[in-house]
Design an enzyme around this catalytic site. Structure first.
Site, short mmCIF file in Angstrom:
data_model
loop_
_atom_site.label_atom_id
_atom_site.label_comp_id
_atom_site.label_asym_id
_atom_site.label_seq_id
_atom_site.Cartn_x
_atom_site.Cartn_y
_atom_site.Cartn_z
N ASP A 89 61.94 -0.08 -23.01
CA ASP A 89 61.30 1.22 -22.82
C ASP A 89 60.40 1.08 -21.61
OD1 ASP A 89 61.09 3.98 -23.97
OD2 ASP A 89 58.97 3.51 -23.74
N GLY A 179 66.09 6.61 -10.83
CA GLY A 179 64.87 7.28 -11.31
C GLY A 179 63.84 7.50 -10.22
N ARG A 207 61.23 -4.73 -14.85
CA ARG A 207 62.37 -5.08 -15.73
C ARG A 207 62.77 -6.54 -15.52
NH1 ARG A 207 64.75 -1.02 -14.68
NH2 ARG A 207 63.81 0.06 -16.44
#
Ligand code: ITT
Length: 226
Positions: A89, A179, A207
């Site tokens: 997330d 994104g 990430r």
């Protein structure tokens, strides 16, 4: 023990990045999509970690409900391998917007709104904000649910976090990433994260850090690099 991961996400860009980051560590990554599982639980948590855990738990439940997958990834008597169902997330935290869009990053202005429109709206809002107040960071919480090895085994769960510091630029630039990457400016590189090559982004990204921390933790708990 041999370690394998099931990545619970509906976001193909995350699958691509996680595979790139993990290639070389010998840990196979299966996406829920390729296993024929689709889970999109409501993200009701109040933190990245809570929402990552909600996604990992929902997918782990579906794996355990499918006899073929349960047999393949959580056979009761086989202790030579361990399967971690992991979920990411993530989102963009902008200080000048009190942390928005934060855990709402994907839902900000609605799922149907393109990222170009979302970024254009944010750039408009921040038109008069000077560079020193445009600080922002990408955050990724990576949660893992370890599939049980026996009926009595409840399965461990834990989460780690990675962050990438930068600031909101003044324009939308770059073709890589996804994104919000095209307006996330990294002063030390003089480029947006969408202008970094995939391997450059993975080396420093939230990430990349989160997945590497998760891999280290899995190896620390369950065994050697495969
Ligand atoms: P899943 O929940 O299925 O994994 P999602 O895209 O809905 O996919 P999130 O709820 O975690 O995932 O939302 C993350 C959003 O944050 C993502 O859609 C982007 O808008 C933004 N984001 C996260 N990591 C990013 C990155 O590396 N570059 C650019 N934007 C990123």
């Amino acid at each position: 023990m041999k370690i394998q991961c099931i990545l619970a996400t509906g976001n193909a860009d995350k699958v691509r990045e996680v595979r790139e980051i993990l290639s070389g560590r010998g840990i196979p990554v299966y996406s829920t999509k390729e296993l024929g599982i689709s889970s999109d639980p409501e993200e009701t948590g109040t933190s990245f970690e809570e929402n990552a855990m909600i996604k990992a738990e929902a997918a782990a439940k579906l794996v355990m409900e499918r006899p073929d997958l349960r047999e393949r990834f959580a056979p009761g008597c086989n202790r030579t391998s361990v399967t971690a169902v992991i979920a990411d997330d993530s989102g963009l935290v902008i200080d000048a917007m009190d942390g928005a869009p934060g855990i709402q990053s994907a839902r900000f202005m609605g799922h149907e709104t393109s990222y170009r429109e979302k970024m254009t709206a944010i750039l408009g809002k921040m038109r008069d904000v000077p560079d020193e107040e445009r600080s922002a960071r990408f955050v990724a919480a990576i949660a893992a649910v370890i599939l049980p090895h026996a009926e009595s085994d409840s399965g461990e769960r834990f989460a780690v976090r990675g962050t990438m510091e930068g600031r909101i630029g003044h324009e939308i630039r770059g073709e890589h990433g996804f994104g919000y990457d095209p307006f996330f400016f990294l002063p030390e590189y003089g480029r947006t994260s969408a202008e970094l090559l995939p391997e450059e982004k993975n080396r420093i990204s939230h990430r990349g850090q989160g997945i590497r921390a998760m891999t280290d933790e899995l190896i620390r708990r369950y065994g050697t690099e495969n």
